[in-house]
Design an enzyme around this catalytic site. Structure first.
Site, PDB file in Angstrom:
ATOM      1  N   CYS A  89       5.584   9.419   0.787  1.00  7.17           N
ATOM      2  CA  CYS A  89       4.304  10.096   0.962  1.00  7.17           C
ATOM      3  C   CYS A  89       4.086  11.059  -0.191  1.00  7.17           C
ATOM      4  CB  CYS A  89       4.262  10.849   2.280  1.00  7.17           C
ATOM      5  SG  CYS A  89       2.743  11.791   2.492  1.00  7.17           S
ATOM      6  N   ARG A 141       0.833  -1.206   0.000  1.00  4.82           N
ATOM      7  CA  ARG A 141       0.000   0.000   0.000  1.00  4.82           C
ATOM      8  C   ARG A 141       0.869   1.258   0.000  1.00  4.82           C
ATOM      9  NH1 ARG A 141      -0.846   4.767   2.539  1.00  4.82           N
ATOM     10  NH2 ARG A 141      -0.480   3.757   4.553  1.00  4.82           N
TER      11      ARG A 141
END
Length: 300
Positions: free
Chosen positions: A242, A18
């Site tokens: 991120c 993920r």
């Protein structure tokens, strides 16, 4: 060095499928399934396998329902997903996800940039999601970003981290994962932050999630271990980062965390060599090299 200060066991929460793959430009459904199936054979007990977020924001995760439908599930592994809202939770439940995670930030600037609302509003949004999950016996993990520094607001005050962590805990999250999103933390600052949070949330319900942007993740994890933390988020081959924090290099590599823990005599239940091979295989598919120092050393 006395081992008494360290936990005897550590649980690794594998983020690669993920948090790792959501930053890759293109990953096939087949490669995602291969990665999760291979990770399932290494001794890992928790693999975050997808997210049910708007494909407009994270197109790489648009096929998460198909991923959950096609992986070969091991009875010893929790397969979880990120769910930011009720729609995401409903999709996750339809895909028979074992656990879900919600996420907010310890900094207002990051919260606004990441989920377009204030911290207080994010917590209000999660309340019905928590109720629905708990009514269906689905455990919910809470992610807390920017626990050391924020790319927009600068330093995050430890007492503010503690307050938001307690709010997530009071909502019903069984575990709060504390994220150094831009990887600027150092052991002293991590210790200050953890001390504040531990005054509000039981240590047994805390995890750490370090990015290695400034090369401090392993040092910070060691600091967390000495303070009783025994759940560590990491990503095979150091994949990911991120998308909302420019310049934020990958999560700490699972291989490097395993090498640290095993060297300290801490049991993880994960086969380091098998895990490193999985990292090499997915990196070959992605046409890149693992950022894990341990993987590079083993490969040499």
């Amino acid at each position: 060095m006395a081992n008494t200060i360290l936990p005897s066991t550590v649980t690794i929460v594998e983020m690669g499928p993920r948090d790792g793959l959501q930053n890759e430009a293109s990953v096939s459904l087949e490669d995602k399934i291969m990665l999760i199936n291979d990770l399932s054979k290494t001794g890992l007990s928790h693999i975050e396998s997808g997210s049910f977020v708007s494909p407009k924001w994270v197109p790489q995760m648009a096929d998460s329902a198909q991923v959950f439908g096609k992986i070969a599930r091991s009875p010893n592994v929790i397969y979880s997903a990120l769910t930011p809202n009720m729609s995401g939770l409903e999709q996750a439940m339809a895909a028979r996800v074992d656990q879900v995670a919600i996420f907010t930030s310890a900094s207002e600037g990051f919260c606004q940039h990441n989920i377009n609302c204030s911290i207080a509003d994010s917590l209000k949004r999660f309340a019905p999601v928590m109720r629905r999950a708990m009514n269906n016996n689905i455990r919910v993990r809470g992610y807390l970003s920017c626990v050391v520094d924020c790319p927009y607001d600068g330093q995050t005050q430890p007492d503010h981290v503690a307050a938001v962590a307690k709010a997530l805990f009071d909502l019903g999250c069984y575990e709060i994962s504390l994220g150094d999103t831009i990887g600027t933390g150092t052991p002293v600052r991590v210790a200050q932050m953890l001390s504040a949070v531990q005054s509000q949330v039981p240590t047994s319900q805390l995890a750490v999630h370090f990015h290695d942007t400034w090369g401090q993740a392993i040092a910070n994890i060691y600091q967390a271990l000495t303070m009783g933390i025994n759940v560590i988020d990491s990503s095979v081959a150091g994949l990911g980062g991120c998308p909302y924090a420019a310049g934020s290099s990958g999560n700490v590599a699972t291989e490097d965390v395993l090498y640290l823990c095993h060297g300290l005599g801490i049991h993880t239940g994960v086969d380091l060599n098998a895990l490193a091979q999985v990292g090499q295989d997915i990196c070959h598919k992605l046409n890149r090299v693992p950022s894990s120092k341990v993987s590079q050393a083993l490969n040499a």
